[in-house]
Write a protein that holds these residues in place. Structure first.
Motif, short mmCIF file in Angstrom:
data_model
loop_
_atom_site.label_atom_id
_atom_site.label_comp_id
_atom_site.label_asym_id
_atom_site.label_seq_id
_atom_site.Cartn_x
_atom_site.Cartn_y
_atom_site.Cartn_z
N MET A 75 0.78 -1.15 -0.02
CA MET A 75 0.03 -0.19 0.05
C MET A 75 1.02 1.30 0.05
SD MET A 75 -1.31 2.73 2.53
CE MET A 75 -1.12 2.03 3.83
N LEU A 76 1.90 1.20 0.84
CA LEU A 76 2.75 2.43 0.86
C LEU A 76 3.56 2.76 -0.39
CD1 LEU A 76 4.30 2.11 4.57
CD2 LEU A 76 2.63 3.68 3.71
N ALA A 77 4.15 1.54 -1.04
CA ALA A 77 4.62 1.56 -2.20
C ALA A 77 3.58 2.46 -3.49
CB ALA A 77 5.28 0.16 -2.88
N GLY A 78 2.45 1.81 -3.47
CA GLY A 78 1.45 2.42 -4.32
C GLY A 78 1.10 3.98 -4.21
N LEU A 79 1.10 4.02 -2.81
CA LEU A 79 0.68 5.41 -2.36
C LEU A 79 1.72 6.49 -2.93
CD1 LEU A 79 -0.93 6.35 0.91
CD2 LEU A 79 1.01 7.70 0.09
N PHE A 80 2.96 6.05 -2.37
CA PHE A 80 4.25 7.20 -2.86
C PHE A 80 4.60 7.32 -4.17
CE2 PHE A 80 4.55 6.84 2.08
CZ PHE A 80 4.84 8.16 2.26
N ALA A 81 4.42 5.94 -4.68
CA ALA A 81 4.70 6.11 -6.37
C ALA A 81 3.59 6.95 -7.00
CB ALA A 81 4.74 4.64 -6.97
N GLY A 82 2.21 6.69 -6.73
CA GLY A 82 1.18 7.38 -7.24
C GLY A 82 1.34 8.83 -7.16
N ILE A 83 1.74 9.34 -5.90
CA ILE A 83 2.10 10.91 -5.70
C ILE A 83 3.13 11.28 -6.59
CG2 ILE A 83 2.91 12.53 -4.25
CD1 ILE A 83 1.27 10.97 -1.84
N ALA A 84 4.27 10.53 -6.65
CA ALA A 84 5.47 10.94 -7.49
C ALA A 84 5.23 10.77 -8.91
CB ALA A 84 6.51 10.14 -7.26
N PHE A 85 4.54 9.82 -9.41
CA PHE A 85 4.07 10.03 -10.93
C PHE A 85 3.18 11.05 -11.08
CE2 PHE A 85 5.39 5.41 -10.93
CZ PHE A 85 6.44 5.61 -11.50
N GLY A 86 2.15 11.36 -10.38
CA GLY A 86 1.15 12.23 -10.62
C GLY A 86 1.64 13.68 -10.52
N LEU A 197 3.44 -3.68 -7.89
CA LEU A 197 3.53 -3.60 -6.45
C LEU A 197 3.94 -4.75 -5.54
CD1 LEU A 197 0.83 -0.89 -5.55
CD2 LEU A 197 3.09 -0.73 -6.51
N ASN A 198 4.16 -5.93 -6.46
CA ASN A 198 4.18 -7.11 -5.78
C ASN A 198 5.74 -7.19 -5.15
OD1 ASN A 198 1.94 -8.32 -6.84
ND2 ASN A 198 2.67 -9.15 -8.57
N GLY A 199 5.76 -7.78 -3.91
CA GLY A 199 6.98 -8.23 -3.30
C GLY A 199 7.54 -6.92 -2.66
N SER A 200 6.75 -5.57 -2.55
CA SER A 200 7.25 -4.66 -1.78
C SER A 200 7.49 -4.81 -0.57
CB SER A 200 6.17 -3.36 -1.98
OG SER A 200 5.93 -3.10 -3.42
N GLN A 201 8.99 -4.03 0.00
CA GLN A 201 9.40 -4.23 1.43
C GLN A 201 9.60 -3.07 1.80
OE1 GLN A 201 12.93 -6.89 0.95
NE2 GLN A 201 11.76 -8.51 0.73
N LEU A 202 9.40 -2.70 2.98
CA LEU A 202 9.64 -1.40 3.63
C LEU A 202 11.02 -0.78 3.29
CD1 LEU A 202 7.70 -1.95 7.04
CD2 LEU A 202 6.95 -0.52 5.01
N GLN A 203 11.94 -1.82 3.70
CA GLN A 203 13.20 -1.16 3.39
C GLN A 203 13.51 -0.70 1.94
OE1 GLN A 203 12.60 -4.29 4.49
NE2 GLN A 203 14.08 -5.68 3.62
N ALA A 204 12.85 -1.36 1.14
CA ALA A 204 13.13 -1.15 -0.47
C ALA A 204 12.47 0.22 -0.80
CB ALA A 204 12.66 -2.18 -1.32
N ILE A 205 11.24 0.67 -0.04
CA ILE A 205 10.50 1.81 -0.52
C ILE A 205 11.08 2.96 0.26
CG2 ILE A 205 8.59 0.31 -1.32
CD1 ILE A 205 7.09 0.92 1.24
N THR A 206 12.00 2.82 1.16
CA THR A 206 12.36 3.85 1.93
C THR A 206 12.81 4.97 1.31
OG1 THR A 206 12.61 2.52 4.05
CG2 THR A 206 13.74 4.70 4.15
N PRO A 207 13.66 4.73 0.17
CA PRO A 207 14.20 5.89 -0.48
C PRO A 207 13.01 6.73 -1.28
CG PRO A 207 15.64 3.78 -0.76
CD PRO A 207 14.33 3.51 -0.15
N LEU A 208 12.06 5.95 -1.66
CA LEU A 208 10.91 6.60 -2.40
C LEU A 208 10.33 7.47 -1.51
CD1 LEU A 208 9.02 7.01 -4.55
CD2 LEU A 208 7.66 4.76 -4.08
N MET A 209 10.05 6.78 -0.35
CA MET A 209 9.29 7.72 0.65
C MET A 209 9.89 9.13 1.02
SD MET A 209 7.97 4.51 3.23
CE MET A 209 7.16 5.42 4.29
N ILE A 210 11.23 9.07 1.28
CA ILE A 210 12.20 10.11 1.56
C ILE A 210 12.15 11.21 0.49
CG2 ILE A 210 14.45 10.88 1.84
CD1 ILE A 210 14.95 8.32 3.45
#
Length: 343
Positions: A75-86, A197-210
């Motif tokens: 969910m976090l990967a989709g949320l932050f990726a959607g904001i970034a792309f949009g 978004l399959n296989g998303s992990q918190l440590q992997a999406i941290t750079p995106l969130m930041i």
């Protein structure tokens, strides 16, 4: 008469502000519903009470692993990726005053994809290295496109055509990398290329969130300046805007978000292309379109992922669903622009 005109102007401004607030509030509400749905729905459907208990740190049999390890990172990967792309897509479309001028069409996403695939298939690097390489490749692609399109005078049409050519060339490079890649790495590469978004992990999406937390506010703060750039170079300069500085900040922030999002989830098709026009239709003129575009982007990604996972007998990556939505709109837009002589 003058007072009546001023009253009408103030009334129109208030109406536009109310519409802007209402649309953003509804988009935020929809995003909350989709986020909750992504945490609740899966092979096993958990009630909202169990999900809340897990998020509060309370152990719940079965739900703790499913929510914390699988559904929350997704969910976090989709949320932050959607904001970034949009936001990034809307920025390029507004700044260059053309709905085709988005990272997908211009080849920026493809540039980041090539760098990420080289890291995955050839060097087999860490996710952090993939993100860094994707950012640098995205910036390099922007610079190359700008240099090739500049000529004697800057032209948006020429920039778009050069971007399409660069995108086609980089797509060929992507195909070549898939041909020479090791068999055991192809599944990861293909999943990544489809936008998933399959296989998303918190440590992997941290750079995106930041990256989104840092860059998205920068673009939002420059929202009024972005609107001035939409008026054209001469008009923006005459209104006192430092166009070079503003454009550089907008490009760097947008490319950073696009590149890191692409490195994290893969190139989710057409989200950057669709978010800005949809948001503009919803909020209307008069106020910045940056926040609505980001909200539309995250709603598109979350909704498309839910549809891809549960609406069909076979599960599809999110990028396939967004591609099905975006391709007809692209064809329609090209036909309309051709009739108007904009191409």
């Amino acid at each position: 008469m003058r007072e009546h005109t001023i009253t009408q102007i103030k009334s129109g401004r208030r109406n536009r502000l109310r519409r802007w607030i209402l649309v953003n509030s509804l988009l935020i509400l929809l995003a909350c519903v989709l986020c909750i749905a992504m945490l609740m729905i899966g092979n096993t459907i958990y009630p909202a009470s169990d999900v809340i208990r897990v998020l509060m740190g309370e152990p719940v049999d079965g739900a703790t692993f499913a929510v914390n390890t699988i559904r929350l990172p997704r969910m976090l990967a989709g949320l932050f990726a959607g904001i970034a792309f949009g936001i990034a897509g809307n920025t390029f479309q507004t700044m260059l005053r053309n709905p085709l001028a988005n990272p997908d069409i211009l080849g920026i996403t493809a540039g980041s994809s090539v760098a990420a695939l080289i890291c995955i298939l050839i060097f087999r690097t860490s996710n952090t290295t993939i993100s860094i390489a994707a950012v640098l490749a995205g910036l390099a692609t922007v610079v190359i496109i700008y240099i090739l399109a500049k000529g004697k005078s800057f032209s948006v049409g020429r920039l778009i055509l050069v971007g399409i050519g660069i995108q086609a060339m980089l797509s060929a490079v992507i195909s070549y990398l898939l041909l020479i890649g090791a068999q055991q790495d192809l599944a990861t590469a293909l999943r990544w290329l489809s936008g998933s978004l399959n296989g998303s992990q918190l440590q992997a999406i941290t750079p995106l969130m930041i990256t989104v937390v840092i860059c998205a506010p920068i673009v939002m703060l420059l929202g009024s300046q972005l609107s001035l750039l939409e008026l054209g170079e001469q008009a923006a300069t005459s209104l006192g805007l430092n166009t070079n500085k503003t454009r550089m900040l907008l490009i760097l922030s947008s490319v950073a978000m696009i590149a890191v999002a692409t490195a994290t989830t893969g190139p989710i098709a057409f989200v950057a292309f669709l978010s800005g026009p949809i948001a503009k239709r919803l909020v209307g003129p008069g106020y910045s379109n940056v926040l609505p575009a980001g909200l539309v982007g995250l709603n598109l990604v979350l909704a498309a992922d839910l549809i891809g996972q549960f609406a069909f007998e076979v599960r599809f990556p999110v990028g396939i669903i967004t591609g099905l939505l975006g391709a007809p709109y692209l064809i329609y837009l090209l036909i309309r622009m051709n009739r108007k002589g904009s191409l």
